[in-house]
Enzyme design. Structure first.
Site, PDB file in Angstrom:
ATOM      1  N   ALA A  92     -29.501  31.389  10.890  1.00 50.05           N
ATOM      2  CA  ALA A  92     -29.324  32.492  11.690  1.00 50.05           C
ATOM      3  C   ALA A  92     -30.077  32.622  12.602  1.00 50.05           C
ATOM      4  O   ALA A  92     -30.460  31.375  13.488  1.00 50.05           O
ATOM      5  CB  ALA A  92     -29.972  33.703  11.515  1.00 50.05           C
ATOM      6  N   LYS A  93     -30.260  33.198  13.950  1.00 44.95           N
ATOM      7  CA  LYS A  93     -30.347  32.909  15.840  1.00 44.95           C
ATOM      8  C   LYS A  93     -30.656  35.028  15.566  1.00 44.95           C
ATOM      9  O   LYS A  93     -30.015  35.125  15.582  1.00 44.95           O
ATOM     10  CB  LYS A  93     -29.701  32.683  16.125  1.00 44.95           C
ATOM     11  CG  LYS A  93     -30.470  31.339  16.986  1.00 44.95           C
ATOM     12  CD  LYS A  93     -31.467  30.879  16.562  1.00 44.95           C
ATOM     13  CE  LYS A  93     -32.366  29.623  18.100  1.00 44.95           C
ATOM     14  NZ  LYS A  93     -33.325  28.900  17.326  1.00 44.95           N
ATOM     15  N   GLY A  94     -31.097  34.708  16.472  1.00 44.95           N
ATOM     16  CA  GLY A  94     -31.947  35.758  17.377  1.00 44.95           C
ATOM     17  C   GLY A  94     -31.534  35.605  19.482  1.00 44.95           C
ATOM     18  O   GLY A  94     -32.503  34.827  19.505  1.00 44.95           O
TER      19      GLY A  94
END
Length: 407
Positions: free
Chosen positions: A90-92
């Site tokens: 995941a990444k933000g």
């Protein structure tokens, strides 16, 4: 960057088809107008792992590519017998200037808005433009116990024991640097050394340029110098510091700012400053890209003068630029292989594969990096594929073993 906010990320896998991520969302800050993004590429065991970055110009496409890279990184490293089993990626990302006085509020509001996903799925940590202590404070304000809340249910001896190991590990110092600021760059240096061994090159006397002098780049420069390479250039936000005879890396580290900036008023003898735009003007055997994403693109690929380019920063080379480099004979070591150490160290410590000990941490990074580089280059020689293509295949094979495990 030649991709728009709504487009899919460019294909860096060497042929794998882009696919729709498990989840993606866009957030708007009512107070500043900042845009934030979260992409969960895949879930494994009900969890996805990846950091949160903040930089002007960050897009959903960028965050999506970073999330896919995290999936590959998580899966590639797994070794049978480890207590830690891979999560998904995941990444933000937040499109905002981290130096703005409004940045802390933007960060807190974004993490508060996505806190239900942090509670359930997303194990988040620091990345470009964010600091772990600020993330910890923001998730605490949102009522969460930890920024890695969804991972804690998998810790064999319980969340309290795992978090205690993490706290103890972050307190360890290594030659003046925190262990947490050491492991990532140490792993990158080992990626360089293992790759040189695969091509029968001795490190002593070779030259290196390190783009970025924060925790990743500074530590990488330290351990490359200790291995006998001459670090002839380092690059920070303000420009280049170069010395053809080799920089005194320890002096640069001793006077580095918290933001990873070299103190131009206290340069070691022989070091000379150059403008930022000349960061590719210093020729070297090894170039380590340890700063922003998309640093090497179609406009400057022809200026790259090295035999080995090692991606310490995620997605630092555009796919078309990498293709051109490979055609010129430059060996490109992909990000999810070269820079896994910081992410893996976190999980190895939390799950008890290693203790809060620098010797244990560096030894496990050594063993893992050299094994993976040897595996990748053995298949490169057998197939003629690029290191990225081979590493992607290995990661996908590892990932397939964990699909369907309960969350």
């Amino acid at each position: 960057m030649p991709v728009g906010p709504s487009s899919l990320p460019p294909d860096r896998s060497g042929g794998a088809v882009n696919r729709t991520p498990h989840l993606q969302l866009t957030w708007s800050d009512e107070q500043t107008g900042a845009q934030g993004y979260l992409v969960i590429d895949r879930l494994l065991r009900g969890v996805a792992s990846g950091g949160l970055r903040m930089r002007p110009g960050c897009t959903l496409a960028e965050v999506g590519e970073l999330a896919r890279t995290m999936t590959l990184k998580e899966s590639l490293v797994h070794q049978p017998g480890d207590r830690y089993l891979p999560f998904g990626g995941a990444k933000g990302g937040i499109d905002f200037d981290p130096s703005s006085p409004d940045a802390p509020g933007v960060l807190t509001r974004f993490l508060g808005a996505v806190s239900p996903l942090i509670h359930t799925y997303w194990a988040v940590g620091e990345d470009l433009g964010t600091r772990q202590e600020a993330i910890d404070a923001a998730v605490a304000a949102a009522g969460l116990r930890s920024c890695v809340e969804p991972a804690l249910r998998h810790v064999p001896d319980g969340p309290a024991a795992g978090l205690r190991r993490i706290d103890d590990a972050f307190a360890v110092r290594v030659d003046g640097l925190g262990l947490g600021d050491t492991v990532g760059g140490y792993g990158v240096a080992q990626a360089v050394l293992a790759t040189l061994a695969e091509t029968d090159e001795e490190p002593v006397g070779l030259t290196a340029v390190v783009q970025g002098f924060g925790s990743m780049g500074g530590s990488a420069a330290r351990y490359l110098a200790r291995a006998g390479l001459r670090v002839v250039g380092v690059v920070d936000r303000d420009g280049v510091v170069a010395d053809p005879d080799g920089l005194d890396v320890e002096t640069l580290l001793a006077h580095r700012s918290p933001e990873g900036l070299v103190d131009r008023d206290r340069l070691p003898s022989g070091a000379r400053p150059l403008p930022r735009g000349e960061w590719l003007s210093v020729a070297s055997d090894v170039l380590v890209t340890a700063a922003a994403s998309y640093a090497v693109d179609d406009a400057n690929e022809g200026d790259v003068r090295c035999g080995y380019l090692v991606e310490a920063a995620n997605v630092s080379v555009l796919p078309s630029a990498e293709k051109a480099l490979l055609e010129r004979g430059v060996i490109v070591v992909p990000d999810f292989l070269a820079n896994f150490a910081a992410n893996s160290w976190w999980w190895w410590t939390l799950f008890g594969d290693i203790g809060a000990d620098a010797g244990e941490a560096l030894a496990k990074i050594d063993k893992t990096m050299w094994r993976l580089v040897q595996d990748v280059f053995a298949e490169v020689r057998a197939t003629g594929l690029s290191p990225r293509e081979v590493a992607t295949r290995l990661a996908e094979r590892h990932h397939a073993r964990f699909r369907g495990l309960p969350g």
